[in-house]
Motif scaffolding. Structure first.
Motif, PDB file in Angstrom:
ATOM      1  N   SER A 170       0.633  -5.783   0.739  1.00 10.20           N
ATOM      2  CA  SER A 170      -0.168  -5.692  -0.483  1.00 10.20           C
ATOM      3  C   SER A 170       0.660  -6.013  -1.724  1.00 10.20           C
ATOM      4  O   SER A 170       0.151  -6.036  -2.827  1.00 10.20           O
ATOM      5  CB  SER A 170      -0.798  -4.304  -0.599  1.00 10.20           C
ATOM      6  OG  SER A 170       0.187  -3.315  -0.475  1.00 10.20           O
ATOM      7  N   ARG A 195      -1.299  -3.221  -7.514  1.00  9.25           N
ATOM      8  CA  ARG A 195      -0.856  -1.904  -7.959  1.00  9.25           C
ATOM      9  C   ARG A 195      -1.346  -0.887  -6.926  1.00  9.25           C
ATOM     10  O   ARG A 195      -2.392  -1.078  -6.308  1.00  9.25           O
ATOM     11  CB  ARG A 195      -1.441  -1.571  -9.328  1.00  9.25           C
ATOM     12  CG  ARG A 195      -0.943  -2.424 -10.462  1.00  9.25           C
ATOM     13  CD  ARG A 195      -1.555  -2.041 -11.808  1.00  9.25           C
ATOM     14  NE  ARG A 195      -2.793  -1.286 -11.771  1.00  9.25           N
ATOM     15  CZ  ARG A 195      -4.039  -1.828 -11.645  1.00  9.25           C
ATOM     16  NH1 ARG A 195      -4.185  -3.124 -11.540  1.00  9.25           N
ATOM     17  NH2 ARG A 195      -5.108  -1.053 -11.637  1.00  9.25           N
ATOM     18  N   PRO A 196      -0.637   0.210  -6.733  1.00 11.75           N
ATOM     19  CA  PRO A 196      -1.055   1.198  -5.737  1.00 11.75           C
ATOM     20  C   PRO A 196      -2.489   1.687  -5.933  1.00 11.75           C
ATOM     21  O   PRO A 196      -3.235   1.830  -4.969  1.00 11.75           O
ATOM     22  CB  PRO A 196      -0.055   2.336  -5.917  1.00 11.75           C
ATOM     23  CG  PRO A 196       1.148   1.703  -6.501  1.00 11.75           C
ATOM     24  CD  PRO A 196       0.644   0.575  -7.368  1.00 11.75           C
ATOM     25  N   GLU A 197      -2.897   1.915  -7.179  1.00 11.47           N
ATOM     26  CA  GLU A 197      -4.250   2.413  -7.441  1.00 11.47           C
ATOM     27  C   GLU A 197      -5.302   1.374  -7.038  1.00 11.47           C
ATOM     28  O   GLU A 197      -6.337   1.718  -6.472  1.00 11.47           O
ATOM     29  CB  GLU A 197      -4.419   2.748  -8.934  1.00 11.47           C
ATOM     30  CG  GLU A 197      -3.468   3.795  -9.452  1.00 11.47           C
ATOM     31  CD  GLU A 197      -2.076   3.234  -9.820  1.00 11.47           C
ATOM     32  OE1 GLU A 197      -1.187   4.049 -10.071  1.00 11.47           O
ATOM     33  OE2 GLU A 197      -1.888   2.004  -9.824  1.00 11.47           O
ATOM     34  N   TYR A 198      -5.020   0.118  -7.332  1.00 10.38           N
ATOM     35  CA  TYR A 198      -5.955  -0.951  -6.975  1.00 10.38           C
ATOM     36  C   TYR A 198      -6.035  -1.088  -5.452  1.00 10.38           C
ATOM     37  O   TYR A 198      -7.114  -1.192  -4.877  1.00 10.38           O
ATOM     38  CB  TYR A 198      -5.532  -2.280  -7.611  1.00 10.38           C
ATOM     39  CG  TYR A 198      -6.400  -3.434  -7.192  1.00 10.38           C
ATOM     40  CD1 TYR A 198      -7.693  -3.570  -7.693  1.00 10.38           C
ATOM     41  CD2 TYR A 198      -5.941  -4.375  -6.276  1.00 10.38           C
ATOM     42  CE1 TYR A 198      -8.513  -4.626  -7.294  1.00 10.38           C
ATOM     43  CE2 TYR A 198      -6.748  -5.417  -5.876  1.00 10.38           C
ATOM     44  CZ  TYR A 198      -8.026  -5.546  -6.390  1.00 10.38           C
ATOM     45  OH  TYR A 198      -8.826  -6.576  -5.986  1.00 10.38           O
ATOM     46  N   TYR A 199      -4.857  -1.076  -4.800  1.00  6.76           N
ATOM     47  CA  TYR A 199      -4.835  -1.199  -3.345  1.00  6.76           C
ATOM     48  C   TYR A 199      -5.609  -0.053  -2.694  1.00  6.76           C
ATOM     49  O   TYR A 199      -6.331  -0.263  -1.718  1.00  6.76           O
ATOM     50  CB  TYR A 199      -3.411  -1.239  -2.795  1.00  6.76           C
ATOM     51  CG  TYR A 199      -3.394  -1.268  -1.291  1.00  6.76           C
ATOM     52  CD1 TYR A 199      -3.770  -2.415  -0.594  1.00  6.76           C
ATOM     53  CD2 TYR A 199      -3.073  -0.135  -0.555  1.00  6.76           C
ATOM     54  CE1 TYR A 199      -3.795  -2.436   0.790  1.00  6.76           C
ATOM     55  CE2 TYR A 199      -3.098  -0.154   0.825  1.00  6.76           C
ATOM     56  CZ  TYR A 199      -3.457  -1.307   1.488  1.00  6.76           C
ATOM     57  OH  TYR A 199      -3.496  -1.326   2.859  1.00  6.76           O
ATOM     58  N   ALA A 200      -5.490   1.164  -3.231  1.00 11.40           N
ATOM     59  CA  ALA A 200      -6.225   2.306  -2.668  1.00 11.40           C
ATOM     60  C   ALA A 200      -7.724   2.051  -2.720  1.00 11.40           C
ATOM     61  O   ALA A 200      -8.453   2.336  -1.757  1.00 11.40           O
ATOM     62  CB  ALA A 200      -5.871   3.590  -3.408  1.00 11.40           C
ATOM     63  N   ASP A 201      -8.214   1.486  -3.819  1.00  4.89           N
ATOM     64  CA  ASP A 201      -9.643   1.162  -3.932  1.00  4.89           C
ATOM     65  C   ASP A 201     -10.038   0.079  -2.936  1.00  4.89           C
ATOM     66  O   ASP A 201     -11.071   0.175  -2.264  1.00  4.89           O
ATOM     67  CB  ASP A 201      -9.996   0.709  -5.352  1.00  4.89           C
ATOM     68  CG  ASP A 201      -9.953   1.850  -6.358  1.00  4.89           C
ATOM     69  OD1 ASP A 201     -10.073   3.020  -5.933  1.00  4.89           O
ATOM     70  OD2 ASP A 201      -9.799   1.561  -7.557  1.00  4.89           O
ATOM     71  N   TYR A 245      -8.482  -0.677  -0.148  1.00  8.55           N
ATOM     72  CA  TYR A 245      -8.382  -0.085   1.184  1.00  8.55           C
ATOM     73  C   TYR A 245      -9.645   0.695   1.533  1.00  8.55           C
ATOM     74  O   TYR A 245     -10.194   0.554   2.616  1.00  8.55           O
ATOM     75  CB  TYR A 245      -7.157   0.829   1.284  1.00  8.55           C
ATOM     76  CG  TYR A 245      -7.092   1.555   2.603  1.00  8.55           C
ATOM     77  CD1 TYR A 245      -6.507   0.952   3.706  1.00  8.55           C
ATOM     78  CD2 TYR A 245      -7.657   2.823   2.757  1.00  8.55           C
ATOM     79  CE1 TYR A 245      -6.476   1.600   4.934  1.00  8.55           C
ATOM     80  CE2 TYR A 245      -7.628   3.473   3.971  1.00  8.55           C
ATOM     81  CZ  TYR A 245      -7.034   2.858   5.053  1.00  8.55           C
ATOM     82  OH  TYR A 245      -7.010   3.491   6.262  1.00  8.55           O
ATOM     83  N   ARG A 246     -10.119   1.525   0.614  1.00  7.21           N
ATOM     84  CA  ARG A 246     -11.335   2.306   0.868  1.00  7.21           C
ATOM     85  C   ARG A 246     -12.519   1.388   1.157  1.00  7.21           C
ATOM     86  O   ARG A 246     -13.311   1.653   2.054  1.00  7.21           O
ATOM     87  CB  ARG A 246     -11.649   3.225  -0.318  1.00  7.21           C
ATOM     88  CG  ARG A 246     -10.854   4.499  -0.308  1.00  7.21           C
ATOM     89  CD  ARG A 246     -11.422   5.526  -1.276  1.00  7.21           C
ATOM     90  NE  ARG A 246     -11.467   5.017  -2.626  1.00  7.21           N
ATOM     91  CZ  ARG A 246     -10.572   5.299  -3.565  1.00  7.21           C
ATOM     92  NH1 ARG A 246      -9.572   6.091  -3.296  1.00  7.21           N
ATOM     93  NH2 ARG A 246     -10.689   4.810  -4.775  1.00  7.21           N
TER      94      ARG A 246
END
Length: 123
Positions: free
Chosen positions: A84, A92-98, A100-101
């Motif tokens: 990623s 960015r980690p926050e974007y990747y988390a979204d 990923y979900r």
């Protein structure tokens, strides 16, 4: 295709899903597949999982059969996302988390779906 992240080499994709599972079988290794969230789509990933694992009638299962494999493969491990950072999109980690979900919503156990449908049909 031209792989811009690996020095512009041309990839013919002759080593694909069938060849990968055959290699794992020859090595007695558990396959690990990773869905592409950098440049792939949710639909591509979901259809690939169906292609590999669905034991029934569907466009992707039928395509797998027409490519020489009637039975689905057993897939114990499936990852969502690969690299990623860098060639995966510098997320960015926050974007990747979204992301990923969103993608993980479409990761399905198609074998379980077949048996659930069978149970419903029997009722």
């Amino acid at each position: 295709m031209i792989n811009v992240h690996w020095g512009g080499v041309i990839e013919n994709n002759h080593f694909g899903t069938h060849e990968f599972f055959e290699l794992c079988d020859l090595l007695n290794a558990e396959p690990y597949i990773c869905g592409n969230v950098g440049s792939g789509t949710v639909q591509e990933m979901r259809e690939w999982i169906e292609y590999m694992t669905f034991d029934g009638e569907s466009p992707m299962a039928n395509l797998r059969a027409s490519n020489g494999r009637k039975e689905p493969w057993k897939l114990k491990y499936f990852g969502v996302g690969n690299e990623s950072w860098g060639c995966g999109g510098n997320m960015r980690p926050e974007y990747y988390a979204d992301v990923y979900r969103r993608y993980s919503t479409y990761v399905r156990n198609f074998t379980a779906i077949k048996y659930l449908k069978l149970l419903v049909d029997l009722m």
